[in-house]
Every structure is written in structure tokens, then in C-alpha cells.
Design a protein around this motif. Structure first.
Motif, PDB file in Angstrom:
ATOM      1  N   ASN A 125       0.808  -1.216   0.000  1.00  0.00           N
ATOM      2  CA  ASN A 125       0.000   0.000   0.000  1.00  0.00           C
ATOM      3  C   ASN A 125       0.845   1.273   0.000  1.00  0.00           C
ATOM      4  O   ASN A 125       0.326   2.361  -0.262  1.00  0.00           O
ATOM      5  N   LEU A 126       2.135   1.137   0.300  1.00  0.00           N
ATOM      6  CA  LEU A 126       2.989   2.328   0.325  1.00  0.00           C
ATOM      7  C   LEU A 126       3.134   2.950  -1.057  1.00  0.00           C
ATOM      8  O   LEU A 126       3.432   4.140  -1.164  1.00  0.00           O
ATOM      9  N   SER A 127       2.943   2.162  -2.103  1.00  0.00           N
ATOM     10  CA  SER A 127       3.016   2.715  -3.456  1.00  0.00           C
ATOM     11  C   SER A 127       1.829   3.615  -3.753  1.00  0.00           C
ATOM     12  O   SER A 127       1.886   4.461  -4.661  1.00  0.00           O
ATOM     13  N   ILE A 128       0.753   3.443  -2.993  1.00  0.00           N
ATOM     14  CA  ILE A 128      -0.450   4.257  -3.175  1.00  0.00           C
ATOM     15  C   ILE A 128      -0.464   5.422  -2.194  1.00  0.00           C
ATOM     16  O   ILE A 128      -0.744   6.569  -2.554  1.00  0.00           O
ATOM     17  N   VAL A 129      -0.143   5.113  -0.923  1.00  0.00           N
ATOM     18  CA  VAL A 129      -0.151   6.121   0.140  1.00  0.00           C
ATOM     19  C   VAL A 129       1.178   6.034   0.888  1.00  0.00           C
ATOM     20  O   VAL A 129       1.341   5.187   1.763  1.00  0.00           O
ATOM     21  N   PRO A 130       2.150   6.861   0.571  1.00  0.00           N
ATOM     22  CA  PRO A 130       3.442   6.795   1.266  1.00  0.00           C
ATOM     23  C   PRO A 130       3.340   7.319   2.700  1.00  0.00           C
ATOM     24  O   PRO A 130       2.494   8.164   3.001  1.00  0.00           O
ATOM     25  N   VAL A 131       4.184   6.791   3.569  1.00  0.00           N
ATOM     26  CA  VAL A 131       4.300   7.300   4.938  1.00  0.00           C
ATOM     27  C   VAL A 131       5.401   8.347   4.938  1.00  0.00           C
ATOM     28  O   VAL A 131       6.574   8.035   4.767  1.00  0.00           O
ATOM     29  N   GLN A 132       5.026   9.597   5.135  1.00  0.00           N
ATOM     30  CA  GLN A 132       5.970  10.692   4.986  1.00  0.00           C
ATOM     31  C   GLN A 132       6.865  10.871   6.204  1.00  0.00           C
ATOM     32  O   GLN A 132       8.076  11.062   6.077  1.00  0.00           O
ATOM     33  N   ASN A 133       6.268  10.816   7.382  1.00  0.00           N
ATOM     34  CA  ASN A 133       7.018  11.134   8.601  1.00  0.00           C
ATOM     35  C   ASN A 133       6.520  10.246   9.736  1.00  0.00           C
ATOM     36  O   ASN A 133       5.661  10.644  10.517  1.00  0.00           O
ATOM     37  N   PRO A 134       7.038   9.021   9.863  1.00  0.00           N
ATOM     38  CA  PRO A 134       6.525   8.102  10.879  1.00  0.00           C
ATOM     39  C   PRO A 134       6.706   8.609  12.309  1.00  0.00           C
ATOM     40  O   PRO A 134       5.885   8.305  13.180  1.00  0.00           O
ATOM     41  N   THR A 135       7.756   9.389  12.571  1.00  0.00           N
ATOM     42  CA  THR A 135       7.950   9.915  13.929  1.00  0.00           C
ATOM     43  C   THR A 135       6.801  10.831  14.318  1.00  0.00           C
ATOM     44  O   THR A 135       6.184  10.675  15.382  1.00  0.00           O
ATOM     45  N   ALA A 136       6.496  11.802  13.467  1.00  0.00           N
ATOM     46  CA  ALA A 136       5.396  12.728  13.754  1.00  0.00           C
ATOM     47  C   ALA A 136       4.060  11.992  13.767  1.00  0.00           C
ATOM     48  O   ALA A 136       3.175  12.297  14.584  1.00  0.00           O
ATOM     49  N   LEU A 137       3.902  11.023  12.862  1.00  0.00           N
ATOM     50  CA  LEU A 137       2.649  10.268  12.768  1.00  0.00           C
ATOM     51  C   LEU A 137       2.350   9.519  14.062  1.00  0.00           C
ATOM     52  O   LEU A 137       1.252   9.634  14.632  1.00  0.00           O
ATOM     53  N   MET A 138       3.317   8.728  14.545  1.00  0.00           N
ATOM     54  CA  MET A 138       3.052   7.904  15.723  1.00  0.00           C
ATOM     55  C   MET A 138       2.988   8.749  16.998  1.00  0.00           C
ATOM     56  O   MET A 138       2.256   8.408  17.938  1.00  0.00           O
ATOM     57  N   ALA A 139       3.718   9.873  17.029  1.00  0.00           N
ATOM     58  CA  ALA A 139       3.587  10.790  18.162  1.00  0.00           C
ATOM     59  C   ALA A 139       2.173  11.374  18.201  1.00  0.00           C
ATOM     60  O   ALA A 139       1.574  11.524  19.279  1.00  0.00           O
ATOM     61  N   LYS A 140       1.625  11.675  17.011  1.00  0.00           N
ATOM     62  CA  LYS A 140       0.259  12.190  16.926  1.00  0.00           C
ATOM     63  C   LYS A 140      -0.748  11.140  17.381  1.00  0.00           C
ATOM     64  O   LYS A 140      -1.672  11.431  18.152  1.00  0.00           O
ATOM     65  N   TRP A 141      -0.568   9.899  16.923  1.00  0.00           N
ATOM     66  CA  TRP A 141      -1.460   8.825  17.349  1.00  0.00           C
ATOM     67  C   TRP A 141      -1.421   8.667  18.867  1.00  0.00           C
ATOM     68  O   TRP A 141      -2.461   8.537  19.523  1.00  0.00           O
ATOM     69  N   ASP A 142      -0.233   8.636  19.435  1.00  0.00           N
ATOM     70  CA  ASP A 142      -0.111   8.474  20.885  1.00  0.00           C
ATOM     71  C   ASP A 142      -0.835   9.588  21.630  1.00  0.00           C
ATOM     72  O   ASP A 142      -1.530   9.342  22.628  1.00  0.00           O
ATOM     73  N   SER A 143      -0.665  10.820  21.155  1.00  0.00           N
ATOM     74  CA  SER A 143      -1.306  11.951  21.839  1.00  0.00           C
ATOM     75  C   SER A 143      -2.821  11.866  21.751  1.00  0.00           C
ATOM     76  O   SER A 143      -3.527  12.196  22.720  1.00  0.00           O
ATOM     77  N   LEU A 144      -3.340  11.407  20.606  1.00  0.00           N
ATOM     78  CA  LEU A 144      -4.790  11.295  20.460  1.00  0.00           C
ATOM     79  C   LEU A 144      -5.361  10.145  21.295  1.00  0.00           C
ATOM     80  O   LEU A 144      -6.436  10.284  21.877  1.00  0.00           O
ATOM     81  N   ILE A 145      -4.671   9.004  21.332  1.00  0.00           N
ATOM     82  CA  ILE A 145      -5.143   7.903  22.173  1.00  0.00           C
ATOM     83  C   ILE A 145      -5.232   8.367  23.623  1.00  0.00           C
ATOM     84  O   ILE A 145      -6.204   8.077  24.330  1.00  0.00           O
ATOM     85  N   LYS A 146      -4.222   9.090  24.071  1.00  0.00           N
ATOM     86  CA  LYS A 146      -4.219   9.582  25.450  1.00  0.00           C
ATOM     87  C   LYS A 146      -5.347  10.578  25.682  1.00  0.00           C
ATOM     88  O   LYS A 146      -6.100  10.470  26.671  1.00  0.00           O
ATOM     89  N   ALA A 147      -5.501  11.548  24.772  1.00  0.00           N
ATOM     90  CA  ALA A 147      -6.483  12.611  24.982  1.00  0.00           C
ATOM     91  C   ALA A 147      -7.911  12.124  24.794  1.00  0.00           C
ATOM     92  O   ALA A 147      -8.799  12.416  25.601  1.00  0.00           O
ATOM     93  N   VAL A 148      -8.143  11.364  23.702  1.00  0.00           N
ATOM     94  CA  VAL A 148      -9.513  10.991  23.330  1.00  0.00           C
ATOM     95  C   VAL A 148     -10.045   9.859  24.197  1.00  0.00           C
ATOM     96  O   VAL A 148     -11.220   9.864  24.599  1.00  0.00           O
ATOM     97  N   PHE A 149      -9.197   8.886  24.503  1.00  0.00           N
ATOM     98  CA  PHE A 149      -9.669   7.722  25.253  1.00  0.00           C
ATOM     99  C   PHE A 149      -9.340   7.798  26.739  1.00  0.00           C
ATOM    100  O   PHE A 149     -10.209   7.590  27.581  1.00  0.00           O
ATOM    101  N   TYR A 150      -8.105   8.079  27.070  1.00  0.00           N
ATOM    102  CA  TYR A 150      -7.678   7.928  28.457  1.00  0.00           C
ATOM    103  C   TYR A 150      -7.975   9.150  29.313  1.00  0.00           C
ATOM    104  O   TYR A 150      -8.577   9.035  30.385  1.00  0.00           O
ATOM    105  N   ASP A 151      -7.561  10.334  28.851  1.00  0.00           N
ATOM    106  CA  ASP A 151      -7.815  11.541  29.648  1.00  0.00           C
ATOM    107  C   ASP A 151      -9.309  11.753  29.843  1.00  0.00           C
ATOM    108  O   ASP A 151      -9.775  12.053  30.955  1.00  0.00           O
ATOM    109  N   TRP A 152     -10.044  11.616  28.777  1.00  0.00           N
ATOM    110  CA  TRP A 152     -11.490  11.864  28.835  1.00  0.00           C
ATOM    111  C   TRP A 152     -12.187  10.836  29.731  1.00  0.00           C
ATOM    112  O   TRP A 152     -13.173  11.144  30.382  1.00  0.00           O
TER     113      TRP A 152
END
Length: 364
Positions: A233-260
Motif C-alpha cells: 500500500n505504500l506505493s499508493i499512500v506513502p508514509v511521509q514522517n513516521p515519527t510525527a505520525l506515531m507521536a500524533k497517534w499516541d497523543s490522540l489515544i491519550k487525549a480521546v480515550f484515556y484523559d477523557w
């Protein structure tokens, strides 16, 4: 004299039985595992000669999950430090429906039909090895896009262990419980994949790994969520910046699920503690239920749309319904959240919370 002859005959019979069993089944009494061959969970007698390949499922494996190139290097005697120092709690302890389970990713791939060897240190018990990420059983489905069962799991013992998956797959170590230590384990006959681990792997290192491997799946691993994704699938949708991506995911999991939800890391009261382990989302060409389903792991259909939602930061700033919907199911309390058949409604509260963040952040 007659009694002596009878005794000698019994001893001779016993010796013949032991030798024949050892020859037939390859028991190694010191290690507790077969040194010549054993019956694995696919029901096939395995000869532990590493150069013998079982090609009986090559056609099915090429269809899914895919195969590595014959030229892909098979690594010999590589030692990984498997971190088994973690905390665990049941879903009832955490007041949620499904708690994350611990699959320790190795970043290694077992080629289809090829035997791999795993050496476990003395005194280490309670571990299993799993080859294959795709654990949905499709038995009984009228239409199949892959074979019904394409993963294999086997108990590991101290010493030398052998395992073969006719379909191949990523290799995971699965502990029954925390061991409170890092355990060095040695792997032979495996291929290097392209796992990105937030805080350990740089973007440049991950791109180099992706370019240098033919392993069909890769993983993006954060602290709170891990994705198992098809490389095609990377040929269709490349992963541009995995560091920023997974940091964003972690922050959303914490904010949306855990903090709330009122959960905090390392809370002394387990009822209010965030899960120590990350959620795992596995992309499969054919989920057993629907286009995506909850559980541990969450399973997502292998579509470009779901892939884009997982790996594109811009999509995290849109509605991104799927992953939030399914982890929302995992976070539901069955006795409280699903009254009056609203199980497919109350889990979306987390998705709506994410939408609220989007509206606030984007000033809508």
C-alpha cells in the motif's frame, strides 16, 4: 535361570521402545523439545534440517500474506533482547471491555515453509512464539480471499526450539505473564523486516529498512498503539514522517480515550490506570467480521482508505471514524455502556470527542 531370561527380555524390550521413540519423535529429554522433529500445530511432522523447505502452501502464501524474495537474506544467529518487564491488568480491572494483549514484535519475518530456530535461555518458561499477524479464522466463509487460518503459535521451552509456518509471517513472542526482565533470544533462518519504533527508529533508518526488505508487512509502533500494515500500500499512500505520525497517534489515544475517561499512567488504583500495553491494529485482506472489527487485535480491512486513515497525519485531523470506532468498542463497559442495544452507539462517543478536538484546533 528362567526368571533371569524373562527380566533380560523385558529390559531389552524397554530399550528398543525408548530408542524407537527417540528416533521417531526426536525427543531431547534435556531441552524438553524435539531435536530431530516434532508435531507442530499444523499437524505436520517436521524434520529439523534447516535446508528443507515445505512448499505445499506456496501458492496460497503468494496470494496472502505474500512471500519474501528467494534472494532475501536469511539471518543466522541474531540475538534480540525481548522486553518482558511490563504490567498487565484484565479488562474488568481497567473497567473496559477488551484490554490490550502483549504481542512482542520482533521485526523479523519467517519465510513461508521454511524452518526457523529460536534459542531460549535456561530457566525461561511461559513464552510462546507466533508466526503471522493475521489471526482471524475464516473457516466457514463462503467467499475466501485467503486461506482460513494462516498463523501458527507454539509454546517455547528453554533451549533450542523449531517452528515452521507454511504461509510465513511476522514473528511475535507472546508471554503468559510479565517476567520482569529483558530476555535475550536468538533467531536463525529469519528475514529482517521494517518495523518503526517511536523513540528508537529514525525516519531515515525506517526508509532504509523499507527499501532493503521484501517482507510484505511492516509495523509502526508507538507507546499506545501499533499498526501492522501491508508494504504494497505504500506505493499508493506513502508514509511521509513516521515519527510525527506515531507521536500524533499516541497523543490522540491519550487525549480521546484515556484523559477523557479519567485514566492516568501508573495510577495506584488499577481501575483508573491506563493500559500499559499498546492497542494493536492489524490490516487483513479479509476481516472475519465486517470491514473492521474490535478486539485484541483490532482488525481492519486492507483498503487504501483505511490505510490512508492510519498513516496520514492529515487524516487524523479529519473524522477518521474506523479506528476510533473499534477502540471505542474495546473501551465500552458491557454492563454500563451497552444498555438498550446501544452498543453501536455509545462507542462513538470517543469518535465524537476526536471531532471536538478537530473543531477546536481548526477553529471551526
Amino acid at each position: 535361570m528362567k526368571q533371569l531370561k524373562s527380566t533380560l527380555l523385558l529390559i531389552l524390550v524397554a530399550v528398543v521402545i525408548v530408542l524407537s521413540c527417540k528416533k521417531k519423535y526426536g525427543y531431547d529429554f534435556e531441552n524438553g523439545v524435539g531435536s530431530v522433529g516434532y508435531e507442530d500445530s499444523t499437524g505436520l511432522e517436521i524434520d529439523t534440517a534447516m535446508d528443507r523447505i515445505d512448499a505445499s502452501k506456496f501458492t496460497a502464501a503468494q496470494i496472502y500474506p505474500g512471500m519474501v524474495s528467494p534472494d532475501q537474506k536469511r539471518i543466522q544467529d541474531t540475538t534480540l533482547n525481548i522486553d518482558l518487564a511490563y504490567e498487565t491488568a484484565t479488562s474488568s480491572d481497567l473497567r473496559i471491555s477488551v484490554a490490550p494483549t502483549n504481542w512482542v514484535s520482533t521485526g523479523l519475518w519467517a519465510p513461508a515453509g521454511e524452518l526457523i530456530k529460536i534459542v531460549v535461555p535456561a530457566g525461561i518458561y511461559g513464552l510462546s512464539v507466533q508466526i503471522g499477524s493475521h489471526t482471524d479464522n475464516l473457516t466457514g466463509k463462503e467467499v475466501l480471499q485467503r486461506d482460513p487460518v494462516i498463523f501458527i503459535r507454539k509454546t517455547l521451552y528453554p533451549g533450542v526450539n523449531y517452528i515452521r509456518n507454511l504461509y510465513g509471517g511476522l514473528i511475535y513472542i507472546i508471554p503468559q505473564k510479565p517476567l520482569g526482565q529483558v530476555v535475550p533470544m536468538t533467531f536463525t533462518g529469519v528475514c529482517a523486516g521494517a518495523n518503526f519504533i517511536l523513540g528508537k527508529t529514525t525516519d531515515a533508518e525506517w526508509r532504509q529498512m523499507i527499501n532493503n526488505t521484501t517482507v510484505p508487512f511492516f509495523e509502526l509502533v508507538g507507546k499506545r498503539i501499533c499498526f501492522t500494515l501491508p508494504k504494497s500500500n505504500l506505493s499508493i499512500v506513502p508514509v511521509q514522517n513516521p515519527t510525527a505520525l506515531m507521536a500524533k497517534w499516541d497523543s490522540l489515544i491519550k487525549a480521546v480515550f484515556y484523559d477523557w475517561y479519567g485514566l492516568t499512567d501508573n495510577n495506584p488504583d488499577v481501575r483508573h490506570r491506563t493500559p500499559y500495553l499498546p492497542w494493536r491494529v492489524v490490516f487483513d485482506i479479509q476481516p472475519s467480521v465486517g470491514a473492521m472489527h474490535s478486539g485484541s487485535p483490532v482488525v481492519a480491512g486492507q483498503t487504501s482508505n483505511y490505510f490512508r486513515q492510519a498513516v496520514t497525519i492529515g487524516e487524523l485531523e479529519q473524522s477518521n471514524w474506523g479506528v476510533f470506532h473499534e477502540i471505542g468498542h474495546n473501551m465500552q463497559m458491557g454492563s454500563t455502556w451497552t444498555f438498550n442495544n446501544n452498543g453501536e452507539v455509545s462507542n462513538n462517543l470517543f469518535h465524537l470527542k476526536n471531532l471536538q478536538f478537530i473543531i477546536i484546533f481548526q477553529g471551526r
